[in-house]
Design a protein around this motif. Structure first.
Motif, PDB file in Angstrom:
ATOM      1  N   VAL A 106       0.834  -1.202   0.000  1.00  0.00           N
ATOM      2  CA  VAL A 106       0.000   0.000   0.000  1.00  0.00           C
ATOM      3  C   VAL A 106       0.871   1.255   0.000  1.00  0.00           C
ATOM      4  O   VAL A 106       0.594   2.228  -0.729  1.00  0.00           O
ATOM      5  CB  VAL A 106      -0.945  -0.002   1.220  1.00  0.00           C
ATOM      6  CG1 VAL A 106      -1.702   1.328   1.314  1.00  0.00           C
ATOM      7  CG2 VAL A 106      -1.933  -1.150   1.130  1.00  0.00           C
ATOM      8  N   GLU A 107       1.960   1.225   0.778  1.00  0.00           N
ATOM      9  CA  GLU A 107       2.839   2.390   0.840  1.00  0.00           C
ATOM     10  C   GLU A 107       3.509   2.659  -0.506  1.00  0.00           C
ATOM     11  O   GLU A 107       3.647   3.813  -0.936  1.00  0.00           O
ATOM     12  CB  GLU A 107       3.902   2.190   1.927  1.00  0.00           C
ATOM     13  CG  GLU A 107       3.369   2.186   3.346  1.00  0.00           C
ATOM     14  CD  GLU A 107       2.874   0.820   3.808  1.00  0.00           C
ATOM     15  OE1 GLU A 107       2.520   0.687   4.978  1.00  0.00           O
ATOM     16  OE2 GLU A 107       2.837  -0.112   2.972  1.00  0.00           O
ATOM     17  N   GLU A 108       3.951   1.592  -1.199  1.00  0.00           N
ATOM     18  CA  GLU A 108       4.581   1.769  -2.511  1.00  0.00           C
ATOM     19  C   GLU A 108       3.589   2.334  -3.521  1.00  0.00           C
ATOM     20  O   GLU A 108       3.935   3.198  -4.337  1.00  0.00           O
ATOM     21  CB  GLU A 108       5.138   0.439  -3.008  1.00  0.00           C
ATOM     22  CG  GLU A 108       6.380  -0.030  -2.271  1.00  0.00           C
ATOM     23  CD  GLU A 108       6.785  -1.437  -2.656  1.00  0.00           C
ATOM     24  OE1 GLU A 108       7.995  -1.734  -2.582  1.00  0.00           O
ATOM     25  OE2 GLU A 108       5.909  -2.245  -3.027  1.00  0.00           O
ATOM     26  N   ALA A 109       2.355   1.830  -3.487  1.00  0.00           N
ATOM     27  CA  ALA A 109       1.336   2.341  -4.402  1.00  0.00           C
ATOM     28  C   ALA A 109       1.000   3.802  -4.082  1.00  0.00           C
ATOM     29  O   ALA A 109       0.749   4.605  -4.988  1.00  0.00           O
ATOM     30  CB  ALA A 109       0.071   1.480  -4.321  1.00  0.00           C
ATOM     31  N   VAL A 142      -1.198   4.666  -7.746  1.00  0.00           N
ATOM     32  CA  VAL A 142      -1.736   3.618  -8.617  1.00  0.00           C
ATOM     33  C   VAL A 142      -2.700   2.745  -7.820  1.00  0.00           C
ATOM     34  O   VAL A 142      -2.571   2.585  -6.602  1.00  0.00           O
ATOM     35  CB  VAL A 142      -0.611   2.753  -9.225  1.00  0.00           C
ATOM     36  CG1 VAL A 142       0.215   3.540 -10.213  1.00  0.00           C
ATOM     37  CG2 VAL A 142       0.266   2.142  -8.144  1.00  0.00           C
ATOM     38  N   THR A 143      -3.677   2.171  -8.501  1.00  0.00           N
ATOM     39  CA  THR A 143      -4.698   1.363  -7.842  1.00  0.00           C
ATOM     40  C   THR A 143      -4.638  -0.068  -8.343  1.00  0.00           C
ATOM     41  O   THR A 143      -4.060  -0.354  -9.392  1.00  0.00           O
ATOM     42  CB  THR A 143      -6.095   1.944  -8.099  1.00  0.00           C
ATOM     43  OG1 THR A 143      -6.314   2.046  -9.516  1.00  0.00           O
ATOM     44  CG2 THR A 143      -6.230   3.318  -7.478  1.00  0.00           C
ATOM     45  N   ASP A 144      -5.259  -0.968  -7.585  1.00  0.00           N
ATOM     46  CA  ASP A 144      -5.257  -2.381  -7.944  1.00  0.00           C
ATOM     47  C   ASP A 144      -5.926  -2.585  -9.302  1.00  0.00           C
ATOM     48  O   ASP A 144      -7.015  -2.075  -9.553  1.00  0.00           O
ATOM     49  CB  ASP A 144      -6.002  -3.189  -6.869  1.00  0.00           C
ATOM     50  CG  ASP A 144      -5.772  -4.681  -7.009  1.00  0.00           C
ATOM     51  OD1 ASP A 144      -4.686  -5.144  -6.635  1.00  0.00           O
ATOM     52  OD2 ASP A 144      -6.678  -5.373  -7.504  1.00  0.00           O
ATOM     53  N   ILE A 152       0.415  -4.957 -14.797  1.00  0.00           N
ATOM     54  CA  ILE A 152      -0.864  -4.911 -14.088  1.00  0.00           C
ATOM     55  C   ILE A 152      -0.570  -4.842 -12.597  1.00  0.00           C
ATOM     56  O   ILE A 152       0.073  -5.723 -12.039  1.00  0.00           O
ATOM     57  CB  ILE A 152      -1.717  -6.146 -14.415  1.00  0.00           C
ATOM     58  CG1 ILE A 152      -1.947  -6.242 -15.932  1.00  0.00           C
ATOM     59  CG2 ILE A 152      -3.057  -6.072 -13.678  1.00  0.00           C
ATOM     60  CD1 ILE A 152      -2.672  -7.484 -16.350  1.00  0.00           C
ATOM     61  N   VAL A 153      -1.030  -3.772 -11.958  1.00  0.00           N
ATOM     62  CA  VAL A 153      -0.741  -3.542 -10.540  1.00  0.00           C
ATOM     63  C   VAL A 153      -1.616  -4.437  -9.666  1.00  0.00           C
ATOM     64  O   VAL A 153      -2.839  -4.515  -9.859  1.00  0.00           O
ATOM     65  CB  VAL A 153      -0.973  -2.059 -10.175  1.00  0.00           C
ATOM     66  CG1 VAL A 153      -0.846  -1.857  -8.666  1.00  0.00           C
ATOM     67  CG2 VAL A 153       0.012  -1.176 -10.922  1.00  0.00           C
ATOM     68  N   ARG A 154      -0.982  -5.126  -8.732  1.00  0.00           N
ATOM     69  CA  ARG A 154      -1.700  -5.872  -7.696  1.00  0.00           C
ATOM     70  C   ARG A 154      -1.217  -5.349  -6.340  1.00  0.00           C
ATOM     71  O   ARG A 154      -0.026  -5.369  -6.053  1.00  0.00           O
ATOM     72  CB  ARG A 154      -1.418  -7.379  -7.788  1.00  0.00           C
ATOM     73  CG  ARG A 154      -1.875  -8.013  -9.099  1.00  0.00           C
ATOM     74  CD  ARG A 154      -3.368  -7.883  -9.283  1.00  0.00           C
ATOM     75  NE  ARG A 154      -3.808  -8.449 -10.569  1.00  0.00           N
ATOM     76  CZ  ARG A 154      -4.914  -8.103 -11.192  1.00  0.00           C
ATOM     77  NH1 ARG A 154      -5.703  -7.181 -10.653  1.00  0.00           N
ATOM     78  NH2 ARG A 154      -5.244  -8.653 -12.331  1.00  0.00           N
ATOM     79  N   ILE A 155      -2.147  -4.851  -5.523  1.00  0.00           N
ATOM     80  CA  ILE A 155      -1.787  -4.332  -4.208  1.00  0.00           C
ATOM     81  C   ILE A 155      -1.890  -5.458  -3.193  1.00  0.00           C
ATOM     82  O   ILE A 155      -2.949  -6.086  -3.044  1.00  0.00           O
ATOM     83  CB  ILE A 155      -2.675  -3.142  -3.817  1.00  0.00           C
ATOM     84  CG1 ILE A 155      -2.451  -1.991  -4.817  1.00  0.00           C
ATOM     85  CG2 ILE A 155      -2.376  -2.683  -2.400  1.00  0.00           C
ATOM     86  CD1 ILE A 155      -3.236  -0.740  -4.519  1.00  0.00           C
ATOM     87  N   ALA A 156      -0.791  -5.736  -2.517  1.00  0.00           N
ATOM     88  CA  ALA A 156      -0.719  -6.852  -1.580  1.00  0.00           C
ATOM     89  C   ALA A 156      -1.560  -6.565  -0.337  1.00  0.00           C
ATOM     90  O   ALA A 156      -1.724  -5.410   0.060  1.00  0.00           O
ATOM     91  CB  ALA A 156       0.737  -7.108  -1.182  1.00  0.00           C
ATOM     92  N   PRO A 157      -2.113  -7.611   0.286  1.00  0.00           N
ATOM     93  CA  PRO A 157      -2.834  -7.416   1.557  1.00  0.00           C
ATOM     94  C   PRO A 157      -1.923  -6.763   2.596  1.00  0.00           C
ATOM     95  O   PRO A 157      -0.723  -7.012   2.636  1.00  0.00           O
ATOM     96  CB  PRO A 157      -3.205  -8.843   1.967  1.00  0.00           C
ATOM     97  CG  PRO A 157      -3.190  -9.637   0.699  1.00  0.00           C
ATOM     98  CD  PRO A 157      -2.129  -9.017  -0.159  1.00  0.00           C
ATOM     99  N   HIS A 158      -2.534  -5.903   3.413  1.00  0.00           N
ATOM    100  CA  HIS A 158      -1.759  -5.131   4.386  1.00  0.00           C
ATOM    101  C   HIS A 158      -2.323  -5.377   5.781  1.00  0.00           C
ATOM    102  O   HIS A 158      -3.544  -5.493   5.952  1.00  0.00           O
ATOM    103  CB  HIS A 158      -1.842  -3.635   4.038  1.00  0.00           C
ATOM    104  CG  HIS A 158      -0.830  -2.784   4.727  1.00  0.00           C
ATOM    105  ND1 HIS A 158      -0.968  -2.378   6.049  1.00  0.00           N
ATOM    106  CD2 HIS A 158       0.338  -2.245   4.288  1.00  0.00           C
ATOM    107  CE1 HIS A 158       0.066  -1.641   6.383  1.00  0.00           C
ATOM    108  NE2 HIS A 158       0.883  -1.544   5.341  1.00  0.00           N
ATOM    109  N   PRO A 159      -1.465  -5.468   6.797  1.00  0.00           N
ATOM    110  CA  PRO A 159      -1.975  -5.728   8.155  1.00  0.00           C
ATOM    111  C   PRO A 159      -2.794  -4.577   8.729  1.00  0.00           C
ATOM    112  O   PRO A 159      -3.575  -4.776   9.660  1.00  0.00           O
ATOM    113  CB  PRO A 159      -0.697  -5.953   8.967  1.00  0.00           C
ATOM    114  CG  PRO A 159       0.392  -5.277   8.195  1.00  0.00           C
ATOM    115  CD  PRO A 159       0.009  -5.422   6.756  1.00  0.00           C
TER     116      PRO A 159
END
Length: 311
Positions: free
Chosen positions: A150-153, A177-179, A204-211
């Motif tokens: 999320v921080e990188e995006a 950028v968004t997922d 294609i951007v995929r945003i990883a799950p974040h705690p």
């Protein structure tokens, strides 16, 4: 040289598979065979095979050409009719078998078969050379996924990535950028033939799950822990956001689950307004009470008439 494997067979999907089925199959193969995860020497080859198959089948236009022309889809000019091509290959194969007394032909055609003559001259006049006739063939567009935190995006910046063909690229990630968003890298796709330009690569951007954060479009959701007295009396509290700390006013009488909106503190918008951040209140109690805290809570319980279960 052994014949190339069918791209559908590589991904393990039927020819009528949907785009979602193709993507799921590729992502599983990529996870299982990525060189950083699987140290089997053959895993890297399987990873490259799957990446090439996905780059073709994930693009509807390229997939249609592959379905029509098979392994020759990159060489066949755009205006060739698939039925004409199929008939030409059938005739060439029959003539090749009839002339097996000679040395082997190319691609299943007999040694003395003139492909341009066989197809009725459809390759002539396209800038190609007599006898070959393909002309410049532009490179195919390709796709690859890039996973971001999320921080990188949120912040963007430069990232180094490794593609399925082992190429390493430095990529500039736009802030916000968004997922699912596609980042175009011009000229980084498949190679062109006979001096034609290379295709483009789409990441294609995929945003990883974040705690801590949950991202929906450009909006960001975060849990906001508060004490019972902050929720009851109201208080300004600090909330963590990908852009740094922010202050939010918890209104008096706030219950768990209430969302406090911070306008413009979601994902930045490159060409439009940014998203919002929603702090979702979670009331937390001390895991262990001191004697004084216990006395005060017991006093509150004795004098309060509030019943949250009464409607």
């Amino acid at each position: 040289m052994p014949p190339r494997r069918d791209f559908y067979e590589i991904l393990g999907v039927p020819r009528g598979a949907s785009q979602d089925e193709i993507q799921r199959a590729y992502r599983k193969l990529a996870r299982d065979n990525h060189p950083d995860v699987n140290k089997d020497p053959a895993a890297e080859d399987r990873f490259k095979e799957a990446s090439e198959a996905y780059s073709v089948l994930s693009d509807p236009a390229t997939r249609r050409r592959y379905d029509a022309f098979g392994a020759d889809f990159r060489q066949v000019p755009d205006d060739v009719d698939p039925e004409t091509w199929a008939r030409a290959r059938g005739r060439g194969a029959r003539q090749g078998r009839a002339g097996q007394a000679g040395t082997g032909g190319f691609g299943g055609f007999g040694q003395d078969v003139d492909l341009d003559d066989l197809l009725g001259g459809i390759f002539t006049g396209r800038g190609g050379r007599a006898g070959r006739g393909w002309g410049p063939i532009p490179g195919a567009d390709q796709e690859a996924e890039i996973e971001l935190t999320v921080e990188e995006a949120y912040h963007g910046g430069r990232r180094s990535i490794t593609l399925g063909d082992s190429r390493r690229l430095d990529v500039e990630i736009p802030a916000g950028v968004t997922d699912g968003q596609r980042i175009r890298l011009a000229g980084q796709g498949g190679r062109g033939g006979d001096g034609a330009p290379a295709g483009d690569l789409y990441l294609i951007v995929r945003i990883a799950p974040h705690p801590r954060y949950r991202v929906e479009g450009r909006d960001i959701y975060v849990h906001l822990p508060v004490t019972p007295w902050e929720a009851a009396l109201g208080a300004p509290v600090v909330v963590e956001t990908p852009g740094g700390e922010a202050k939010v006013k918890v209104p008096a009488g706030t219950s768990s689950g209430r969302r406090l909106r911070l306008r413009g503190r979601g994902m930045p918008g490159a060409r439009g307004k940014p998203g919002d951040l929603y702090a979702e209140v979670r009331i937390m109690v001390p895991p262990q009470l001191s004697e004084e805290e216990r006395r005060l809570f017991e006093q509150l319980a004795a004098v309060s008439t509030f019943d949250p279960r009464r409607r």
